[in-house]
Design a protein around this motif. Sequence first.
Motif, PDB file in Angstrom:
ATOM      1  N   LYS A   1       0.833  -1.195   0.000  1.00  0.00           N
ATOM      2  CA  LYS A   1       0.000   0.000   0.000  1.00  0.00           C
ATOM      3  C   LYS A   1       0.869   1.246   0.000  1.00  0.00           C
ATOM      4  O   LYS A   1       1.961   1.258   0.563  1.00  0.00           O
ATOM      5  CB  LYS A   1      -0.933  -0.006   1.210  1.00  0.00           C
TER       6      LYS A   1
ATOM      7  N   TYR B   1       0.946   4.732   1.367  1.00  0.00           N
ATOM      8  CA  TYR B   1       0.290   5.588   2.349  1.00  0.00           C
ATOM      9  C   TYR B   1       0.585   7.050   2.066  1.00  0.00           C
ATOM     10  O   TYR B   1       1.701   7.422   1.683  1.00  0.00           O
ATOM     11  CB  TYR B   1       0.795   5.271   3.763  1.00  0.00           C
ATOM     12  N   LYS B   2      -0.426   7.871   2.265  1.00  0.00           N
ATOM     13  CA  LYS B   2      -0.233   9.322   2.242  1.00  0.00           C
ATOM     14  C   LYS B   2       0.180   9.703   3.652  1.00  0.00           C
ATOM     15  O   LYS B   2      -0.598   9.572   4.591  1.00  0.00           O
ATOM     16  CB  LYS B   2      -1.544  10.021   1.855  1.00  0.00           C
ATOM     17  N   MET B   3       1.418  10.120   3.793  1.00  0.00           N
ATOM     18  CA  MET B   3       1.960  10.370   5.125  1.00  0.00           C
ATOM     19  C   MET B   3       2.241  11.855   5.317  1.00  0.00           C
ATOM     20  O   MET B   3       2.584  12.572   4.367  1.00  0.00           O
ATOM     21  CB  MET B   3       3.272   9.600   5.320  1.00  0.00           C
TER      22      MET B   3
ATOM     23  N   GLN C   1       4.350   6.932   0.865  1.00  0.00           N
ATOM     24  CA  GLN C   1       5.200   5.885   1.439  1.00  0.00           C
ATOM     25  C   GLN C   1       4.714   4.494   1.032  1.00  0.00           C
ATOM     26  O   GLN C   1       3.781   3.954   1.620  1.00  0.00           O
ATOM     27  CB  GLN C   1       5.202   5.996   2.966  1.00  0.00           C
TER      28      GLN C   1
ATOM     29  N   TYR D   1      -4.911   9.010  -5.756  1.00  0.00           N
ATOM     30  CA  TYR D   1      -5.133   8.605  -4.374  1.00  0.00           C
ATOM     31  C   TYR D   1      -6.585   8.195  -4.139  1.00  0.00           C
ATOM     32  O   TYR D   1      -7.507   8.910  -4.505  1.00  0.00           O
ATOM     33  CB  TYR D   1      -4.761   9.758  -3.438  1.00  0.00           C
ATOM     34  N   ASP D   2      -6.760   7.022  -3.568  1.00  0.00           N
ATOM     35  CA  ASP D   2      -8.103   6.586  -3.183  1.00  0.00           C
ATOM     36  C   ASP D   2      -8.025   6.049  -1.763  1.00  0.00           C
ATOM     37  O   ASP D   2      -7.446   4.998  -1.511  1.00  0.00           O
ATOM     38  CB  ASP D   2      -8.601   5.493  -4.138  1.00  0.00           C
ATOM     39  N   GLU D   3      -8.585   6.817  -0.844  1.00  0.00           N
ATOM     40  CA  GLU D   3      -8.458   6.459   0.558  1.00  0.00           C
ATOM     41  C   GLU D   3      -9.086   5.102   0.855  1.00  0.00           C
ATOM     42  O   GLU D   3      -8.696   4.425   1.802  1.00  0.00           O
ATOM     43  CB  GLU D   3      -9.110   7.545   1.429  1.00  0.00           C
ATOM     44  N   PHE D   4     -10.082   4.724   0.065  1.00  0.00           N
ATOM     45  CA  PHE D   4     -10.860   3.532   0.412  1.00  0.00           C
ATOM     46  C   PHE D   4     -10.653   2.363  -0.544  1.00  0.00           C
ATOM     47  O   PHE D   4     -11.446   1.435  -0.566  1.00  0.00           O
ATOM     48  CB  PHE D   4     -12.348   3.893   0.496  1.00  0.00           C
ATOM     49  N   LYS D   5      -9.614   2.430  -1.366  1.00  0.00           N
ATOM     50  CA  LYS D   5      -9.435   1.335  -2.314  1.00  0.00           C
ATOM     51  C   LYS D   5      -7.959   1.072  -2.566  1.00  0.00           C
ATOM     52  O   LYS D   5      -7.183   2.007  -2.741  1.00  0.00           O
ATOM     53  CB  LYS D   5     -10.145   1.654  -3.628  1.00  0.00           C
ATOM     54  N   SER D   6      -7.575  -0.189  -2.553  1.00  0.00           N
ATOM     55  CA  SER D   6      -6.201  -0.514  -2.921  1.00  0.00           C
ATOM     56  C   SER D   6      -6.149  -1.671  -3.917  1.00  0.00           C
ATOM     57  O   SER D   6      -5.088  -2.005  -4.420  1.00  0.00           O
ATOM     58  CB  SER D   6      -5.377  -0.856  -1.679  1.00  0.00           C
TER      59      SER D   6
END
Lengths: 321, 437
Positions: free
Chosen positions: A119, A121-123, A134, A310-315
Amino acid sequence: MQENDSNSRRNFLDKGLKIGLLAAVGGAAAKALGPENKETSVGEETIELMSTDGTLIQVPMSEVMEVPSLKDENYNVRKGYPNLKFVMVVDLARCKNAKQCQSACNKSHYITGDDAWLKIYKMQESESTAPYWQPTLCQHCDKPPCVKVCPVDATFKRQDGLVLIDADRCIGCRFCMAACPYSTRVFNWAEPKQGEMSEITMDMEHLHYSPDYAGMPSQKGTVDKCDFCPHMVDKGELPHCVSACPNGVFFFGDAYEDTVTNGDETFRLSKLLKDKAGYRLMESLGTEPSVYYLPPSNRLVDFEEGMTNYDEFKSVDKSDE
Amino acid sequence: MNAYDSLIKDLAPKKFGKTGKLWVGFLLLIIFGALACYVIQLRTGLIITDMRDYALWGIYISNFVFFVAISLVGSLITAILRLSGAKWSTPLTRIAEIIAVAAIIMAGLTIIIDMGRPERLFNLFIHGRLQSPIIWDVVVITTYLVISILLLYYPLLPDFAILKRHFNNNPKMQKWYGKLSLKWTGTITQQKLKNKSIRILSIMIIPVAFGIHTVTAWLFATTYRPGWDSSNFGPYFIAGAFVAGAGGVITVMYILRRAYHLEAYITAKHFDKMGKLLVLLCLIYLYFNINEYLVPAYKNTVEESAHLQGLFVGQYAPLFWLVIVGGLILPIIVLVFPKGRKPIPVFIVGLIVVIGAWWKRYLIVTPTLLHPFLPIQGVPESWHHYFPSLMEWIITFGTLASALLIITLLVRYLPVIPIHETAMEQGILDADKTTKQ
């Protein structure tokens, strides 16, 4: 005695993995490398390879052959390759959340759940500091908390540094997931809908289930995670995430050999970590990961560009279904 | 009829009345519903729960911790009170042991329900690794189960002999009680052997009881997660377990007293004593709670504060304060007054304590998991929360109903008040022809 050991290791590496990794782009490697090989007959096609000390050399094509499988008859999936220590470096300055690593990983491991093994991550450490992307995968810790807590030895640590899962043995207690501070382990809550593709691939490659090819197949009620792609290394190729990345974020290699490559560039691991002030995630926990990060300074890419992806709810992209 | 015969008549197991039959039917209904749901879970996987990769443990685990906690009462009442010479607790020992056995059996089964691959249970024995706290749990829980069953069984030997005689008009019952009494005739040698065994078991069960709940606490405390990463966890769990177990005994003893008219045996004095005991246990537990929450709240690291804020003022706040006030503060306030220690208020407080104890474990397991070190990203929005699904609830209620059914069946066939011991304490044992004086 020790010298002999390290010599034989060096020879092994020279002939085997090292060249395999360096020549990964071509999918081929030289039988032997040395000054004597430089003498080539005029007109013969040559290929440029990097030697162990970092210099480029010309090797005649006739000297290049398929890398034989790293696995010899002594190969034990729980022990791993002798005299190798897999390591990865993730250069955060290059990551712009292109997500190619993730989709390549999802595709190659037939990931069908909702939680990818890799994944991005937006850090952001604090409001006054810059955000960064990241990529995070299994850290293949040298002191893995997941292995420590497993009641049945289903997840195990190999001498080459890999932390793998024997999905045939896992009882699905999920203690390893609770123990992992990096949240990199996923659970197959339902029967994985991997479809026929995983089976076809398995048939074509004459594979049986083995912990060193995670997700082939995944099993309901067991834990999955990144396996560091030993099945690719075995073919002399780089892990899927490494070769898929358009920005060369991932470097993969052997810590004993002190070399990592992203396919295009090759670095001395120790020098790279010193020059760029490499670090590991949550070093204070004492897990000693095999994945190093280079800080997102002097960035080669724009952070904002990654926001479109960026999709906060999908990977895991399930658009094929 | 002499005092001894009427004692036996009072305490001998009785057939279920209408209420008893309805109660068993009700429990069976829940259990069958739960079994049906469990079959679905076996087929489709744990996807039927609301657990996901972040909330990776849910009420199956918190319910397991609850059962382990409740089971500790066996050691409290039968061992600690027995060894400390508290004679008043004699009529409660069997109730406590019955609860302990039922709870520890269900703890073992509940943990299997949580497994993704229950059919591989035997891997624990084939491939078990002693480094894993789960193996420690398997070892101590099995040991505790065996000791608890023996501690229930040995004091029953003279009672079985008495019942064999009592049911002389019921050959079937007589046969079973006769077999179970292991040819008990009450000789001096038998008495000595029995008393010695019970004494050894009473001593043995204390470290094992501490072991089961300390190890259960370590399932959490051996991880890095804020809210679990605590050296206070072992004693904190044990203190909480005694509170839960005492509440359980109070609840069951009140119901049995009403159902079987045992007012002469389970008296107001017992409620008074149990009330006092519960105050003491709650005070100890309160102390550990303050340790558990105040110290990290004082330091207020980023990780701890995210977790604690969720409990103190966030989404878990209503439940958290209900549990703290209802399960901890209220019992202390009510039971500290003599008026609060009458049977009915003690029963109500005991029931609240048990319910509070169940939710307390939910609050220990769930919120921590939803505050991992790395942010929760790349998973569906629903994975950010956890609340048990309907089938999860039904299965969990099934386990609770199973525990109650085990208790009910044991109460049906065993004398809930030890006959032999009570007769001995009342000095009316002379009439007992099974005991040679």
